[in-house]
Write a protein that holds these residues in place. Sequence first.
Motif, PDB file in Angstrom:
ATOM      1  N   VAL A   1       0.841  -1.202   0.000  1.00 43.09           N
ATOM      2  CA  VAL A   1       0.000   0.000   0.000  1.00 43.09           C
ATOM      3  C   VAL A   1       0.874   1.250   0.000  1.00 43.09           C
ATOM      4  O   VAL A   1       0.637   2.200  -0.759  1.00 43.09           O
ATOM      5  CB  VAL A   1      -0.946  -0.017   1.218  1.00 43.09           C
TER       6      VAL A   1
ATOM      7  N   ARG B   1       2.551   1.781  -3.387  1.00 43.02           N
ATOM      8  CA  ARG B   1       1.602   2.226  -4.417  1.00 43.02           C
ATOM      9  C   ARG B   1       1.218   3.688  -4.214  1.00 43.02           C
ATOM     10  O   ARG B   1       1.104   4.458  -5.175  1.00 43.02           O
ATOM     11  CB  ARG B   1       0.366   1.335  -4.388  1.00 43.02           C
TER      12      ARG B   1
ATOM     13  N   ASP C   1      -7.534   6.018  -1.224  1.00 47.92           N
ATOM     14  CA  ASP C   1      -7.398   4.583  -1.473  1.00 47.92           C
ATOM     15  C   ASP C   1      -8.124   3.765  -0.414  1.00 47.92           C
ATOM     16  O   ASP C   1      -8.632   2.670  -0.700  1.00 47.92           O
ATOM     17  CB  ASP C   1      -5.911   4.184  -1.505  1.00 47.92           C
TER      18      ASP C   1
ATOM     19  N   ASP D   1      -9.242  -2.767  -3.581  1.00 43.18           N
ATOM     20  CA  ASP D   1      -7.833  -3.123  -3.515  1.00 43.18           C
ATOM     21  C   ASP D   1      -7.649  -4.215  -2.454  1.00 43.18           C
ATOM     22  O   ASP D   1      -8.035  -4.049  -1.299  1.00 43.18           O
ATOM     23  CB  ASP D   1      -7.004  -1.882  -3.168  1.00 43.18           C
TER      24      ASP D   1
END
Length: 509
Positions: free
Chosen positions: A148, A151, A169, A175
């Motif tokens: 995470v 990214r 996110d 995800d």
Amino acid sequence: MLQRFHLPLLILLLCGASLGLFVHKVHGLGFPLLPAQTTDSWIVEARISFEPTGGPVTARVFVPGEPRHLVLLDEHFISRGYGLTTDQAGDNREAVWTTRQPSGRQTLYYRATVAQLERERQGSVVPYPGPVNLPDLEEPYRSAAEAVVQRVRERSADITSFATVLIRDMNNTLDENMALFVSRNHTDRDRVQTAVQLLAGARIPARMVHGIPLTDRARDLQPQVWLEVHNTREWVAINPNTGAVGYPPNFLVWWHGDQDPVRLQRARNPQISFAVTRNIQDAVDVAQQRAELMDSRAVDFSLFGLPIQTQNMYRVLLLVPVGAMIIVLLRNVIGVQTFGTFMPILIALSFRETQLLGGVILFTLIVSLGLAIRFYLERLKLLLVPRLAAVVMVVIMLMLMLSILSHNLGIEHGLAIALFPIVILAMTIERMSLVWEEHGPADAIRQGIGSLAVAVVGYLVMINPYIEHLFFVFPELLLIVLAMTLLLGRYTGYRLSELLRFRALRGHP
């Protein structure tokens, strides 16, 4: 050379000092530019209750510190039979209530008055804490957290953008790595705890923040949870639901961290509830309270500290320099002829009580009758001082007669004639008679009309509530009036009346 630039430097110094203090009071302290201006303030109340379990009780409650865009104008700690101290506990300010032998359920109150700051405080109270330690996570959470962070780092440019991308996110549960940390049934508190943990994986300092929205007449409010990240310069607020940067308007930060707001010793079942109500206060009062809290020396010499009677007197006296500058402008630049220098402005002060139309009529009557009697006294061949004394007596008797007559006719404005400056009226009659004898009736009437016109202009300026407010709240503006008067004192050019008078000569060599 020094003598040449002495006056310009003095004028610049006066203007600079005046404008500097004026700008500080307007933008730094929030003094209003308009009269009768109000500002919003909020009364915030926290009600704390608990049950003692026996023995001395200590109740520690987080209270607001110094919010960056708000100011605490006043605060009260309401309790019965408790001792009170306030202290700084890490990032938070706390109130500590203590008592020795309480019985029954106890209730404490904290009440504060909060207002908006004109400018947000700069900087953070807490310095940069440095990079935080990596969280101790077990697999598969460690690998998911690293994925995470990697990214998010690829799609961000700095600490603030990293936090906003991370929050967005977190709203995307599709995800797989993020789904290990966030679920749909998580509360805002859970989401902020998760965000703090994931930000620690990027060595970014972050903390949870609890605050109260300042609304109108709200009861049983629940604190809202926000996220703050440190960008090495200051703490930056992040909305945990949208990732937006910055707190909403009128949001009062109450405490920082993942702690409960109430901690008890020898007591149980703590409950805390919040209530807010909006209040409208005079903007000048709020600015004075703000200045006292900011320990500003600008209000130490404020007129608001004087007794009310003295304040009312200076509300009028502070306008006299403005009227004097108007006389200088009208005489030296426009070329209006008047009897005396300050006679028109003193008559204008009298017009404030008699009103304009009534004052003009009464002034004209007194001067006309007094002038007629003055011509009669001239035939008696009196010396100067006895003649002036006789004119003063005649003026007083004329004022008395007009007051009695106006009262019998039901004209109340005539009663205010006693406020006319007696000596100034006597001197005006004396000067007008001399001009009449030396230069003729045309010049005398012209100067009389000029004096009355200047008095009317001064009256219109001095009854303006905006001008009265500005010079009473910002008396330093008198330095600018003084500077302009000094500047006009060096004017030696043509007056406007002279340009009109000699306009026929413009085309001749």
